[in-house]
Write a protein that holds these residues in place. Structure first.
Motif, PDB file in Angstrom:
ATOM      1  N   ARG A  63       0.828  -1.206  -0.018  1.00  0.00           N
ATOM      2  CA  ARG A  63       0.034  -0.146   0.002  1.00  0.00           C
ATOM      3  C   ARG A  63       0.865   1.412  -0.041  1.00  0.00           C
ATOM      4  O   ARG A  63       1.602   1.291   0.891  1.00  0.00           O
ATOM      5  N   VAL A  64       0.432   2.343  -0.826  1.00  0.00           N
ATOM      6  CA  VAL A  64       1.299   3.423  -0.993  1.00  0.00           C
ATOM      7  C   VAL A  64       0.262   4.662  -0.626  1.00  0.00           C
ATOM      8  O   VAL A  64      -0.592   4.773  -1.332  1.00  0.00           O
ATOM      9  N   GLU A  65       0.974   5.392   0.346  1.00  0.00           N
ATOM     10  CA  GLU A  65       0.009   6.634   0.593  1.00  0.00           C
ATOM     11  C   GLU A  65       0.423   7.739  -0.261  1.00  0.00           C
ATOM     12  O   GLU A  65       1.602   7.868  -0.431  1.00  0.00           O
ATOM     13  N   ALA A  66      -0.504   8.683  -0.852  1.00  0.00           N
ATOM     14  CA  ALA A  66      -0.127   9.862  -1.347  1.00  0.00           C
ATOM     15  C   ALA A  66      -0.820  10.761  -0.969  1.00  0.00           C
ATOM     16  O   ALA A  66      -2.078  10.838  -0.714  1.00  0.00           O
ATOM     17  N   VAL A  67      -0.249  11.638  -0.203  1.00  0.00           N
ATOM     18  CA  VAL A  67      -0.795  12.871   0.772  1.00  0.00           C
ATOM     19  C   VAL A  67      -0.263  14.000   0.451  1.00  0.00           C
ATOM     20  O   VAL A  67       1.023  14.374  -0.002  1.00  0.00           O
ATOM     21  N   PRO A  68      -1.034  15.224   0.401  1.00  0.00           N
ATOM     22  CA  PRO A  68      -0.386  16.596  -0.249  1.00  0.00           C
ATOM     23  C   PRO A  68       0.635  16.950   0.861  1.00  0.00           C
ATOM     24  O   PRO A  68       0.546  16.714   2.164  1.00  0.00           O
ATOM     25  N   GLU A  69       1.826  17.328   0.637  1.00  0.00           N
ATOM     26  CA  GLU A  69       2.837  17.799   1.515  1.00  0.00           C
ATOM     27  C   GLU A  69       2.859  19.153   1.663  1.00  0.00           C
ATOM     28  O   GLU A  69       2.956  19.673   2.867  1.00  0.00           O
ATOM     29  N   ASP A  70       2.355  20.154   0.698  1.00  0.00           N
ATOM     30  CA  ASP A  70       2.268  21.503   0.755  1.00  0.00           C
ATOM     31  C   ASP A  70       1.274  21.795  -0.241  1.00  0.00           C
ATOM     32  O   ASP A  70       0.552  20.952  -1.056  1.00  0.00           O
ATOM     33  N   ILE A  71       1.274  23.188  -0.772  1.00  0.00           N
ATOM     34  CA  ILE A  71       0.339  23.482  -1.719  1.00  0.00           C
ATOM     35  C   ILE A  71       0.846  23.230  -2.944  1.00  0.00           C
ATOM     36  O   ILE A  71       0.073  23.304  -3.946  1.00  0.00           O
ATOM     37  N   CYS A  72       2.129  22.753  -3.378  1.00  0.00           N
ATOM     38  CA  CYS A  72       2.414  22.374  -4.689  1.00  0.00           C
ATOM     39  C   CYS A  72       3.309  21.120  -4.651  1.00  0.00           C
ATOM     40  O   CYS A  72       3.885  20.835  -5.691  1.00  0.00           O
ATOM     41  N   SER A  73       2.979  19.943  -3.892  1.00  0.00           N
ATOM     42  CA  SER A  73       3.560  18.830  -3.823  1.00  0.00           C
ATOM     43  C   SER A  73       2.915  17.783  -3.116  1.00  0.00           C
ATOM     44  O   SER A  73       2.221  18.058  -2.134  1.00  0.00           O
ATOM     45  N   MET A  74       3.013  16.449  -3.479  1.00  0.00           N
ATOM     46  CA  MET A  74       2.266  15.276  -2.939  1.00  0.00           C
ATOM     47  C   MET A  74       3.679  14.600  -2.573  1.00  0.00           C
ATOM     48  O   MET A  74       4.654  14.450  -3.144  1.00  0.00           O
ATOM     49  N   ARG A  75       3.506  13.737  -1.549  1.00  0.00           N
ATOM     50  CA  ARG A  75       4.407  12.899  -0.757  1.00  0.00           C
ATOM     51  C   ARG A  75       3.871  11.552  -0.879  1.00  0.00           C
ATOM     52  O   ARG A  75       2.701  11.210  -0.617  1.00  0.00           O
ATOM     53  N   PHE A  76       4.833  10.595  -1.292  1.00  0.00           N
ATOM     54  CA  PHE A  76       4.394   9.215  -1.288  1.00  0.00           C
ATOM     55  C   PHE A  76       5.167   8.487  -0.442  1.00  0.00           C
ATOM     56  O   PHE A  76       6.425   8.681  -0.177  1.00  0.00           O
ATOM     57  N   THR A  77       4.721   7.549   0.510  1.00  0.00           N
ATOM     58  CA  THR A  77       5.320   6.644   1.362  1.00  0.00           C
ATOM     59  C   THR A  77       4.488   5.585   1.476  1.00  0.00           C
ATOM     60  O   THR A  77       3.371   5.380   1.172  1.00  0.00           O
ATOM     61  N   PRO A  78       5.200   4.250   1.641  1.00  0.00           N
ATOM     62  CA  PRO A  78       4.450   3.171   2.102  1.00  0.00           C
ATOM     63  C   PRO A  78       3.604   3.279   3.195  1.00  0.00           C
ATOM     64  O   PRO A  78       3.914   4.154   4.200  1.00  0.00           O
ATOM     65  N   ALA A  79       2.553   2.767   3.289  1.00  0.00           N
ATOM     66  CA  ALA A  79       1.353   2.795   4.155  1.00  0.00           C
ATOM     67  C   ALA A  79       2.228   2.544   5.756  1.00  0.00           C
ATOM     68  O   ALA A  79       2.664   1.599   5.775  1.00  0.00           O
ATOM     69  N   GLY A  80       1.843   3.563   6.640  1.00  0.00           N
ATOM     70  CA  GLY A  80       2.439   3.264   7.940  1.00  0.00           C
ATOM     71  C   GLY A  80       3.803   3.739   8.291  1.00  0.00           C
ATOM     72  O   GLY A  80       4.202   3.712   9.395  1.00  0.00           O
ATOM     73  N   ALA A  81       4.383   4.092   7.431  1.00  0.00           N
ATOM     74  CA  ALA A  81       5.594   4.716   7.241  1.00  0.00           C
ATOM     75  C   ALA A  81       5.590   6.016   8.025  1.00  0.00           C
ATOM     76  O   ALA A  81       4.862   7.047   7.727  1.00  0.00           O
ATOM     77  N   GLY A  82       6.658   6.374   8.658  1.00  0.00           N
ATOM     78  CA  GLY A  82       6.613   7.597   9.566  1.00  0.00           C
ATOM     79  C   GLY A  82       7.422   8.739   8.490  1.00  0.00           C
ATOM     80  O   GLY A  82       7.874   8.508   7.670  1.00  0.00           O
ATOM     81  N   ARG A  83       7.166  10.091   9.143  1.00  0.00           N
ATOM     82  CA  ARG A  83       7.836  11.143   8.381  1.00  0.00           C
ATOM     83  C   ARG A  83       9.025  11.651   9.104  1.00  0.00           C
ATOM     84  O   ARG A  83       9.300  12.505   8.314  1.00  0.00           O
ATOM     85  N   ASP A  84       9.714  10.986   9.677  1.00  0.00           N
ATOM     86  CA  ASP A  84      11.005  11.424  10.290  1.00  0.00           C
ATOM     87  C   ASP A  84      12.008  10.792   9.497  1.00  0.00           C
ATOM     88  O   ASP A  84      13.285  10.272  10.079  1.00  0.00           O
ATOM     89  N   ASP A  85      12.031  10.469   8.018  1.00  0.00           N
ATOM     90  CA  ASP A  85      12.923  10.005   7.554  1.00  0.00           C
ATOM     91  C   ASP A  85      13.534  10.738   6.607  1.00  0.00           C
ATOM     92  O   ASP A  85      14.194  10.411   5.639  1.00  0.00           O
TER      93      ASP A  85
END
Length: 97
Positions: A63-85
């Motif tokens: 599973r891959v999550e795609a979420v808005p990072e800010d007003i001009c980009s999307m961030r992709f991470t494996p589901a459940g991965a933290g943002r401290d990477d």
């Protein structure tokens, strides 16, 4: 969640090709470093990138999550991965490093 009614100026074939290319680039970065960001300035681009996340899921088998990072980009991470990477690095078609 973006509106599905937004239409692409691309033909169906062009849309499929662009999604495939984006999935290849974003998926490679995601597999290499565990996360990726990609520009998304319009609702149409965000909708496209949500679809790209589904393509990447099929290719990577997770599973891959795609979420808005800010007003001009999307961030992709494996589901459940933290943002401290690490800091976000935009996928640009060139190897990052």
């Amino acid at each position: 969640m973006p509106q599905e009614a937004v239409r692409s100026p691309l033909t169906a074939e062009e849309e499929a090709r662009s999604r495939s290319v984006f999935a290849t680039e974003i998926g490679a970065t995601l597999a290499r470093q565990g996360w990726a960001t990609f520009p998304a300035h319009t609702p149409e681009e965000r909708i496209r990138l949500f679809a790209v996340a589904r393509i990447i899921e099929q290719r990577l088998g997770c599973r891959v999550e795609a979420v808005p990072e800010d007003i001009c980009s999307m961030r992709f991470t494996p589901a459940g991965a933290g943002r401290d990477d690490g800091p976000a690095a935009e996928v640009s078609g060139r190897p990052s490093g």
